[in-house]
Scaffold this motif. Sequence first.
Motif, PDB file in Angstrom:
ATOM      1  N   GLY A   1      83.782  61.410  78.644  1.00  0.00           N
ATOM      2  CA  GLY A   1      82.539  60.226  78.838  1.00  0.00           C
ATOM      3  C   GLY A   1      83.177  58.885  78.634  1.00  0.00           C
ATOM      4  O   GLY A   1      84.421  58.819  78.158  1.00  0.00           O
TER       5      GLY A   1
ATOM      6  N   GLN B   1      77.326  54.284  72.551  1.00  0.00           N
ATOM      7  CA  GLN B   1      76.110  54.456  71.931  1.00  0.00           C
ATOM      8  C   GLN B   1      75.901  53.367  70.471  1.00  0.00           C
ATOM      9  O   GLN B   1      76.840  53.088  70.039  1.00  0.00           O
ATOM     10  CB  GLN B   1      75.724  55.732  71.657  1.00  0.00           C
TER      11      GLN B   1
ATOM     12  N   ARG C   1      71.093  52.779  82.385  1.00  0.00           N
ATOM     13  CA  ARG C   1      71.108  54.147  82.862  1.00  0.00           C
ATOM     14  C   ARG C   1      72.295  54.494  83.694  1.00  0.00           C
ATOM     15  O   ARG C   1      72.671  55.880  83.773  1.00  0.00           O
ATOM     16  CB  ARG C   1      70.095  54.337  84.136  1.00  0.00           C
ATOM     17  N   ASP C   2      73.132  53.442  84.124  1.00  0.00           N
ATOM     18  CA  ASP C   2      74.494  53.890  84.666  1.00  0.00           C
ATOM     19  C   ASP C   2      75.483  54.571  83.935  1.00  0.00           C
ATOM     20  O   ASP C   2      76.426  54.941  84.439  1.00  0.00           O
ATOM     21  CB  ASP C   2      75.089  52.454  85.450  1.00  0.00           C
ATOM     22  N   LEU C   3      75.181  54.627  82.455  1.00  0.00           N
ATOM     23  CA  LEU C   3      76.300  55.229  81.641  1.00  0.00           C
ATOM     24  C   LEU C   3      76.232  56.602  82.180  1.00  0.00           C
ATOM     25  O   LEU C   3      77.300  57.352  81.947  1.00  0.00           O
ATOM     26  CB  LEU C   3      75.857  55.521  80.251  1.00  0.00           C
ATOM     27  N   GLN C   4      75.336  57.186  82.821  1.00  0.00           N
ATOM     28  CA  GLN C   4      75.552  58.808  83.177  1.00  0.00           C
ATOM     29  C   GLN C   4      76.524  59.023  84.335  1.00  0.00           C
ATOM     30  O   GLN C   4      76.772  60.005  84.624  1.00  0.00           O
ATOM     31  CB  GLN C   4      73.969  59.303  84.074  1.00  0.00           C
TER      32      GLN C   4
ATOM     33  N   ASP D   1      79.461  61.003  83.069  1.00  0.00           N
ATOM     34  CA  ASP D   1      78.920  62.274  82.417  1.00  0.00           C
ATOM     35  C   ASP D   1      79.171  63.370  83.392  1.00  0.00           C
ATOM     36  O   ASP D   1      78.526  63.722  84.069  1.00  0.00           O
ATOM     37  CB  ASP D   1      77.509  62.244  81.923  1.00  0.00           C
TER      38      ASP D   1
ATOM     39  N   GLN E   1      76.811  66.604  83.945  1.00  0.00           N
ATOM     40  CA  GLN E   1      75.966  66.757  85.126  1.00  0.00           C
ATOM     41  C   GLN E   1      76.273  67.435  86.258  1.00  0.00           C
ATOM     42  O   GLN E   1      75.776  67.559  87.225  1.00  0.00           O
ATOM     43  CB  GLN E   1      75.405  65.342  85.439  1.00  0.00           C
TER      44      GLN E   1
ATOM     45  N   ARG F   1      82.186  60.623  91.324  1.00  0.00           N
ATOM     46  CA  ARG F   1      81.132  60.278  90.509  1.00  0.00           C
ATOM     47  C   ARG F   1      80.839  58.793  90.294  1.00  0.00           C
ATOM     48  O   ARG F   1      79.873  58.127  90.796  1.00  0.00           O
ATOM     49  CB  ARG F   1      80.796  60.853  89.225  1.00  0.00           C
TER      50      ARG F   1
ATOM     51  N   ASN G   1      78.487  55.571  92.022  1.00  0.00           N
ATOM     52  CA  ASN G   1      77.582  54.661  91.472  1.00  0.00           C
ATOM     53  C   ASN G   1      78.238  53.400  91.619  1.00  0.00           C
ATOM     54  O   ASN G   1      77.927  52.418  90.915  1.00  0.00           O
ATOM     55  CB  ASN G   1      77.638  55.188  90.003  1.00  0.00           C
TER      56      ASN G   1
END
Length: 436
Positions: free
Chosen positions: A196, A201, A251-254, A257, A260, A283, A287
């Motif tokens: 990641g 964070q 939210r774009d941090l996902q 990840d 998922q 991914r 995005n």
Amino acid sequence: MTAFDRLDDHSRRAFLAASAKTLLGVSLLPLFSGRGFSSDPAATPTVIATPPRRLPARNLIYLYMAGGMSHLDTFDPKPGRDVQGPTTVIGSSADGIQLSGYLPRTAKQMHRCALVRNVSSNQGAHEQGDYFMHTSFTLRGTVRHPSIGAWSDYFGGRGNPTLPGYVTIGAGGRHPGCGFLDAKHAPLPLGKADAGLQHSQNAEGVDAARAQHRQQLLERANADFLQRFDQGQVHAYHDLYAEATKLMGSRDLQAFDLAQEPAELKRQYGDNDFGHGCLLARRLIENDVRVVEVALGGWDTHDDNFDRVEDRATILDRALGALLPDLASRGLLDETLVVVASEFGRTPKINQNDGRDHHPKCFTTLLAGGGVRGGMVHGASDADGHDPVGAATTVPDFNATVGYALGLPLTQVVTSPQGRPFMLADHGRPLTELFT
């Protein structure tokens, strides 16, 4: 938290190396009379303007085979010749195109791919060849040139204002990055795809309100410094910091990840760093990250070439054989150019250590998606894979082809901070016949 803090240890070293070599303050100049510029105008070759593509690719996934991938044992086999050694040869989904037996999944995707089998470099050492392949310029101590991803970010801008426009995965510290372009065009370097985005964070015990208060205090403390030292380097760091804090709350941090993704799809890509990198590339492209480079090392096979190439090629084959249909199923392949390239090939002659040595004179690259005419081959090597047949495709030609696919301005001149003019592919001519 700073942009530097959000990187892992490997990425921090790459970031520092790139930042230390970055010079700021470029400007654009028009290209007059169809000619480029150099310190010796009489030696400057004529530039032939190529009309831009009507529907250029939006994205680039660049799979870089670090170390010098053997073309005979991958994309340009020579069945029946002694130089082929024990590597088997198989057919593909494209009539008349054969690949190494190490690439069965890729062979099933060749109707989507084009091979350039006459690429030639003038750089036969790893660092110099790697730099040349990424930038179209020879490595020198006086200037650092941008890579194709940095040019794309510079000319094309970002697709997602929150995420970086350019990401490298496993590329290492000697990647040229943004060269002399502004630091905001540098790639975000990731060491491992499945980790990641590290340090993204707030610290333990720091909630959003407290983090925002700290940010406001920092802005006030920095305001006088920014005003007194109105310089590109200072503002570049400030901008990187602002982008980092913006991303932390997004939210774009996902996008980073991989947890998922379905387990079965991850299995198809391969449970290894390169497979994870290719899945993360998909991914990120989803995005709106425009350019992602994923590196696979280990191709420097002076010894035990065939066992080692089989291992590397199996990793590449699994990931590439999953990436292309995955992009296609999501409607992303037509707008995403996928490139497989290396700094040079390996000698047809097998040495006394059952290996192959450096061979920049002739090697093969692959392109897929992004409007590429699938199932075709441009150029050829001779019977033993030693020399191009006819005119070669130079490294600048190949990079011009990538730039052309992305709709980038090939003849636009950009001046470095030292006032020296450069173009994206250094007068290279794109292979326009590869595209629909």
